[in-house]
Design a protein around this motif. Structure first.
Motif, short mmCIF file in Angstrom:
data_model
loop_
_atom_site.label_atom_id
_atom_site.label_comp_id
_atom_site.label_asym_id
_atom_site.label_seq_id
_atom_site.Cartn_x
_atom_site.Cartn_y
_atom_site.Cartn_z
N ASP A 1 74.19 58.26 23.99
CA ASP A 1 74.91 58.29 23.50
C ASP A 1 74.26 59.13 22.89
O ASP A 1 73.27 60.24 22.87
N GLY A 2 75.65 59.91 22.03
CA GLY A 2 75.93 61.17 21.02
C GLY A 2 74.50 61.08 20.03
O GLY A 2 73.94 61.74 19.07
N PHE B 1 71.26 56.44 21.66
CA PHE B 1 70.65 55.17 21.96
C PHE B 1 71.30 55.25 23.47
O PHE B 1 72.20 55.71 24.08
N VAL B 2 70.42 54.12 24.25
CA VAL B 2 70.50 54.34 25.70
C VAL B 2 70.82 53.24 25.89
O VAL B 2 71.15 52.11 25.08
N LEU B 3 72.41 53.79 26.72
CA LEU B 3 73.26 52.66 26.84
C LEU B 3 73.25 52.11 28.41
O LEU B 3 73.58 51.22 28.85
N SER B 4 72.28 52.92 28.68
CA SER B 4 72.08 52.11 30.54
C SER B 4 70.81 52.64 30.70
O SER B 4 70.74 53.83 30.34
N PRO B 5 69.79 51.85 32.11
CA PRO B 5 70.55 50.51 32.79
C PRO B 5 70.71 49.43 31.72
O PRO B 5 70.10 49.79 30.93
N TYR B 6 70.50 48.35 32.69
CA TYR B 6 71.09 46.91 31.52
C TYR B 6 69.85 46.11 30.60
O TYR B 6 70.65 45.93 29.78
N GLU B 7 68.87 46.38 31.81
CA GLU B 7 67.64 45.72 30.08
C GLU B 7 67.76 46.91 29.54
O GLU B 7 66.64 46.18 28.41
N GLY C 1 76.11 47.90 27.06
CA GLY C 1 76.67 48.97 27.10
C GLY C 1 76.80 49.56 26.07
O GLY C 1 78.05 50.92 25.76
N THR C 2 76.81 49.49 25.02
CA THR C 2 76.96 49.92 23.01
C THR C 2 75.51 49.58 23.32
O THR C 2 74.94 49.17 23.47
N GLN C 3 75.76 50.50 21.73
CA GLN C 3 74.77 50.96 20.69
C GLN C 3 74.51 49.62 20.00
O GLN C 3 72.90 49.78 20.00
N SER C 4 75.33 48.46 19.87
CA SER C 4 74.84 47.71 18.71
C SER C 4 73.85 46.69 19.98
O SER C 4 72.71 46.26 19.23
N SER D 1 71.43 48.22 22.23
CA SER D 1 70.35 49.38 22.66
C SER D 1 69.93 48.47 22.08
O SER D 1 68.87 48.37 20.79
N LYS D 2 68.33 48.62 23.09
CA LYS D 2 67.33 48.82 22.70
C LYS D 2 66.25 49.73 22.41
O LYS D 2 65.35 50.17 21.81
N VAL D 3 66.57 50.49 22.54
CA VAL D 3 66.04 51.78 22.88
C VAL D 3 66.33 53.62 22.09
O VAL D 3 67.87 53.60 23.04
N ARG D 4 66.16 54.38 21.14
CA ARG D 4 66.80 55.18 21.09
C ARG D 4 65.68 56.28 21.20
O ARG D 4 65.24 56.22 20.90
N ILE D 5 66.07 57.64 21.39
CA ILE D 5 65.87 58.67 21.98
C ILE D 5 66.37 59.77 21.15
O ILE D 5 67.94 60.27 21.84
#
Length: 265
Positions: free
Chosen positions: A73-74, A77-83, A88-91, A93-97
């Motif tokens: 997302d902007g 934050f990784v929104l996909s894939p599922y794992e 699909g929401t920022q809340s 997400s386990k990874v930010r790049i």
């Protein structure tokens, strides 16, 4: 042809405080050297800085975790894939790049500065280094095999074109070779025969029809090699991508791209 090195150890994340940097010409997928990492919030978050190249790059586009392309997302934050993100929401997400292109005036990553426990400061700018800052939130289900390898498709160096007197991103093989000779300290600018290099660049830019539909440039260079590669090996690889040759004569470096030349005798 590409430089042929991308699959030979360049799509990994090696941990090193003083690893050799990569040179990237054209567009290719690369990993990089983990030159900084830190955990915060009682080991809840792992922060990693991964150097992709030891120079400014034109763009860092598709990001991969292991071999899977991810959607960001902007805010990175990784929104996909599922794992990596359950809904699909920022809340969740386990990874930010976040990415940095390596400009000479590059500022420190403000997000990492704010979240670091005082170790990464505004003085840590990594100027001239294109890198990815990735933050992983601990989650056993998301990372059953450990921290994923981060790679990206990168548009590499901006190179000088003597035909237009401009510096911009290009995969033109002759221009990439010219750039390497100068930046590697092999030649000074006044030791380059820009007439010959311009002729070779024009050959590389020739439009060639494909067997199916459309056209492409005759010769492009797309690949990477590390900074401690022997100059002769690097030059050979760059020449191979245009079937070319290089020589030094009367104080000037000249080159030729493979093309038919009308005989005069």
């Amino acid at each position: 042809p590409s430089l042929g090195t991308a699959a030979q150890g360049y799509q990994v994340n090696a941990l090193s405080p003083a690893g050799a940097m990569s040179n990237i010409y054209g567009s290719t997928r690369v990993g990089g050297v983990v030159f900084y990492q830190e955990t915060t919030s009682d080991n809840k978050y792992l922060h990693r800085c991964i150097a992709l190249a030891g120079h400014e790059v034109n763009a860092i586009s598709t990001i991969y975790l292991n071999d899977t392309a991810v959607t960001l997302d902007g805010s990175g934050f990784v929104l996909s894939p599922y794992e990596y993100c359950n809904d699909g929401t920022q809340s969740t997400s386990k990874v930010r790049i976040l990415t940095h292109l390596g400009a000479s005036n590059q500022a420190a990553d403000a997000t990492l500065v704010s979240e670091s426990d005082g170790l990464w400061t505004s003085n840590h700018r990594a100027r001239g280094v294109a890198y990815i800052y990735a933050r992983f939130e601990y989650e056993a289900d998301a990372f059953p095999n450990g921290v994923p390898t981060v790679t990206a498709i990168v548009q590499g160096k901006k190179v000088y074109d003597p035909r237009t007197a401009t510096t911009a991103y290009s995969a033109n093989s002759a221009l990439c070779l010219r750039d390497y000779l100068i930046t590697a300290g092999i030649a000074e600018t006044n030791e380059i025969d820009d007439t010959l290099f311009s002729t070779a660049a024009n050959i590389c830019d020739e439009s060639v029809s494909l067997n199916t539909v459309g056209t492409q440039s005759r010769y492009t260079t797309n690949g990477t090699f590390i900074s401690d590669t022997a100059p002769q090996e690097a030059i050979d690889n760059l020449l191979r991508s245009m079937g070319g040759m290089i020589w030094y004569s009367q104080g000037k470096w000249g080159c030729k791209a493979a093309a038919y030349t009308t005989p005069i005798i």
